[in-house]
Design a protein around this motif. Structure first.
Motif, PDB file in Angstrom:
ATOM      1  N   SER A 137      -2.877 -53.121 -35.436  1.00  0.00           N
ATOM      2  CA  SER A 137      -3.170 -54.548 -35.332  1.00  0.00           C
ATOM      3  C   SER A 137      -2.748 -55.016 -33.948  1.00  0.00           C
ATOM      4  N   ILE A 138      -3.595 -55.823 -33.357  1.00  0.00           N
ATOM      5  CA  ILE A 138      -3.345 -56.415 -32.048  1.00  0.00           C
ATOM      6  C   ILE A 138      -3.227 -57.919 -32.245  1.00  0.00           C
ATOM      7  N   ILE A 139      -2.199 -58.533 -31.688  1.00  0.00           N
ATOM      8  CA  ILE A 139      -2.019 -59.975 -31.787  1.00  0.00           C
ATOM      9  C   ILE A 139      -1.945 -60.538 -30.373  1.00  0.00           C
ATOM     10  N   CYS A 140      -2.666 -61.628 -30.160  1.00  0.00           N
ATOM     11  CA  CYS A 140      -2.652 -62.282 -28.858  1.00  0.00           C
ATOM     12  C   CYS A 140      -2.748 -63.791 -29.057  1.00  0.00           C
ATOM     13  N   PHE A 141      -2.600 -64.524 -27.980  1.00  0.00           N
ATOM     14  CA  PHE A 141      -2.805 -65.963 -28.053  1.00  0.00           C
ATOM     15  C   PHE A 141      -4.300 -66.240 -28.255  1.00  0.00           C
ATOM     16  N   ARG A 142      -4.600 -67.227 -29.057  1.00  0.00           N
ATOM     17  CA  ARG A 142      -5.989 -67.576 -29.337  1.00  0.00           C
ATOM     18  C   ARG A 142      -6.742 -67.962 -28.059  1.00  0.00           C
ATOM     19  N   SER A 143      -6.032 -68.527 -27.105  1.00  0.00           N
ATOM     20  CA  SER A 143      -6.683 -68.953 -25.861  1.00  0.00           C
ATOM     21  C   SER A 143      -7.264 -67.788 -25.069  1.00  0.00           C
ATOM     22  N   VAL A 144      -6.812 -66.572 -25.332  1.00  0.00           N
ATOM     23  CA  VAL A 144      -7.333 -65.403 -24.616  1.00  0.00           C
ATOM     24  C   VAL A 144      -8.042 -64.423 -25.553  1.00  0.00           C
ATOM     25  N   GLN A 145      -8.392 -64.868 -26.748  1.00  0.00           N
ATOM     26  CA  GLN A 145      -8.996 -63.955 -27.722  1.00  0.00           C
ATOM     27  C   GLN A 145     -10.328 -63.376 -27.238  1.00  0.00           C
ATOM     28  N   ASP A 146     -11.143 -64.153 -26.563  1.00  0.00           N
ATOM     29  CA  ASP A 146     -12.418 -63.624 -26.083  1.00  0.00           C
ATOM     30  C   ASP A 146     -12.198 -62.528 -25.052  1.00  0.00           C
ATOM     31  N   TYR A 147     -11.246 -62.753 -24.155  1.00  0.00           N
ATOM     32  CA  TYR A 147     -10.895 -61.753 -23.156  1.00  0.00           C
ATOM     33  C   TYR A 147     -10.401 -60.463 -23.822  1.00  0.00           C
ATOM     34  N   VAL A 148      -9.497 -60.596 -24.793  1.00  0.00           N
ATOM     35  CA  VAL A 148      -8.922 -59.427 -25.465  1.00  0.00           C
ATOM     36  C   VAL A 148      -9.993 -58.681 -26.252  1.00  0.00           C
ATOM     37  N   PHE A 149     -10.851 -59.407 -26.952  1.00  0.00           N
ATOM     38  CA  PHE A 149     -11.923 -58.755 -27.700  1.00  0.00           C
ATOM     39  C   PHE A 149     -12.826 -57.960 -26.750  1.00  0.00           C
ATOM     40  N   THR A 150     -13.233 -58.575 -25.658  1.00  0.00           N
ATOM     41  CA  THR A 150     -14.097 -57.896 -24.681  1.00  0.00           C
ATOM     42  C   THR A 150     -13.387 -56.696 -24.069  1.00  0.00           C
ATOM     43  N   LEU A 151     -12.119 -56.858 -23.765  1.00  0.00           N
ATOM     44  CA  LEU A 151     -11.318 -55.781 -23.188  1.00  0.00           C
ATOM     45  C   LEU A 151     -11.320 -54.547 -24.095  1.00  0.00           C
TER      46      LEU A 151
ATOM     47  N   TYR B 233     -16.248 -45.670 -30.216  1.00  0.00           N
ATOM     48  CA  TYR B 233     -15.616 -44.480 -30.778  1.00  0.00           C
ATOM     49  C   TYR B 233     -14.348 -44.849 -31.560  1.00  0.00           C
ATOM     50  N   VAL B 234     -13.942 -46.135 -31.477  1.00  0.00           N
ATOM     51  CA  VAL B 234     -12.956 -46.765 -32.345  1.00  0.00           C
ATOM     52  C   VAL B 234     -13.574 -48.086 -32.769  1.00  0.00           C
ATOM     53  N   HIS B 235     -13.311 -48.513 -33.990  1.00  0.00           N
ATOM     54  CA  HIS B 235     -13.855 -49.770 -34.509  1.00  0.00           C
ATOM     55  C   HIS B 235     -12.906 -50.919 -34.159  1.00  0.00           C
ATOM     56  N   VAL B 236     -13.458 -52.017 -33.628  1.00  0.00           N
ATOM     57  CA  VAL B 236     -12.686 -53.212 -33.271  1.00  0.00           C
ATOM     58  C   VAL B 236     -13.194 -54.356 -34.151  1.00  0.00           C
TER      59      VAL B 236
ATOM     60  N   ALA C 278     -13.144 -50.807 -23.801  1.00  0.00           N
ATOM     61  CA  ALA C 278     -12.302 -49.603 -23.861  1.00  0.00           C
ATOM     62  C   ALA C 278     -12.788 -48.602 -24.903  1.00  0.00           C
ATOM     63  N   VAL C 279     -13.528 -49.085 -25.930  1.00  0.00           N
ATOM     64  CA  VAL C 279     -13.996 -48.182 -26.989  1.00  0.00           C
ATOM     65  C   VAL C 279     -15.485 -47.887 -26.896  1.00  0.00           C
ATOM     66  N   ALA C 280     -16.144 -48.392 -25.860  1.00  0.00           N
ATOM     67  CA  ALA C 280     -17.588 -48.205 -25.733  1.00  0.00           C
ATOM     68  C   ALA C 280     -17.929 -46.719 -25.699  1.00  0.00           C
ATOM     69  N   PRO C 281     -19.025 -46.337 -26.349  1.00  0.00           N
ATOM     70  CA  PRO C 281     -19.451 -44.939 -26.303  1.00  0.00           C
ATOM     71  C   PRO C 281     -19.536 -44.451 -24.856  1.00  0.00           C
ATOM     72  N   GLY C 282     -18.971 -43.294 -24.620  1.00  0.00           N
ATOM     73  CA  GLY C 282     -18.932 -42.724 -23.281  1.00  0.00           C
ATOM     74  C   GLY C 282     -17.654 -43.022 -22.532  1.00  0.00           C
ATOM     75  N   SER C 283     -16.783 -43.872 -23.092  1.00  0.00           N
ATOM     76  CA  SER C 283     -15.532 -44.205 -22.403  1.00  0.00           C
ATOM     77  C   SER C 283     -14.347 -43.390 -22.913  1.00  0.00           C
TER      78      SER C 283
ATOM     79  N   VAL D 212      -7.155 -44.423 -31.877  1.00  0.00           N
ATOM     80  CA  VAL D 212      -6.575 -45.735 -31.573  1.00  0.00           C
ATOM     81  C   VAL D 212      -5.451 -45.652 -30.544  1.00  0.00           C
ATOM     82  N   ARG D 213      -4.671 -44.596 -30.589  1.00  0.00           N
ATOM     83  CA  ARG D 213      -3.580 -44.465 -29.614  1.00  0.00           C
ATOM     84  C   ARG D 213      -4.130 -44.315 -28.198  1.00  0.00           C
ATOM     85  N   GLU D 214      -5.188 -43.569 -28.054  1.00  0.00           N
ATOM     86  CA  GLU D 214      -5.824 -43.396 -26.748  1.00  0.00           C
ATOM     87  C   GLU D 214      -6.310 -44.742 -26.201  1.00  0.00           C
ATOM     88  N   VAL D 215      -6.949 -45.526 -27.043  1.00  0.00           N
ATOM     89  CA  VAL D 215      -7.464 -46.831 -26.622  1.00  0.00           C
ATOM     90  C   VAL D 215      -6.303 -47.751 -26.231  1.00  0.00           C
TER      91      VAL D 215
END
Length: 180
Positions: free
Chosen positions: A153-167, A9-12, A171-176, A110-113
């Motif tokens: 825009s969200i900025i994080c350490f590259r070492s945790v990018q997979d975690y942040v992307f999944t997170l 419901y939000v594009h990542v 959070a934006v999955a349909p129904g959430s 986006v603010r809700e997410v």
């Protein structure tokens, strides 16, 4: 890593087309401010804000740290200009592009997410367009820039990018959506 994206419901979307530089210096110094403005063409940001001009972004990180973001195609020219402008001044200027990852969230909610994942007040009165804040996203450190009312825009350490992307995808999955 190539850009990846998820439509809920939000594009990542991951944005790998940016270079990031950190500038550590006395940001109260008029010489530092003038040198950065001269090299970037961007107004110096006040505390908690970002300034943007022609693709270059200056983000206030702390009293002695500025994050400079620029499209990859402009990075070398900008870096050369910054090094020349800051020559002789007590500064640390480093390319941190390989150490950081950037994600773009777009959509009406986006603010809700952001509010689901970051312990910060996301209300427009407290976090208006142009604001930049260091925070946490669940278990990891990061930063958020409110670029437009429906774009952050969200900025994080590259070492945790997979975690942040999944997170954020979770959070934006349909129904959430948050139901009121």
């Amino acid at each position: 890593m190539s850009d990846r994206e998820f439509q809920g419901y939000v594009h990542v979307r991951q944005d790998s087309g940016q270079c990031m530089f950190t500038l550590r210096a006395n940001l109260a110094s008029t010489k530092i401010k003038a040198a950065v403005k001269s090299a970037t063409g961007v107004a110096f940001p006040n505390r908690g804000l970002c300034e943007v001009s022609e693709g270059c972004t200056l983000a206030w990180m702390s009293p002695d740290e500025l994050l400079i973001m620029v499209p990859t195609a402009q990075a070398q020219k900008l870096l050369t200009g910054l090094e020349a402008a800051l020559e002789g001044l007590h500064v640390l200027l480093e390319d941190v592009s390989d150490a950081r990852a950037k994600f773009i969230l777009s959509g009406a909610h986006v603010r809700e997410v952001l509010g689901k994942l970051a312990p910060m007040d996301c209300h427009p009165a407290q976090f208006p367009v142009g604001s930049f804040n260091r925070t946490r996203f669940a278990q990891v450190a990061g930063a958020v820039f409110m670029e437009q009312e429906d774009l952050i825009s969200i900025i994080c350490f590259r070492s945790v990018q997979d975690y942040v992307f999944t997170l954020f995808c979770d959070a934006v999955a349909p129904g959430s959506e948050v139901l009121l």
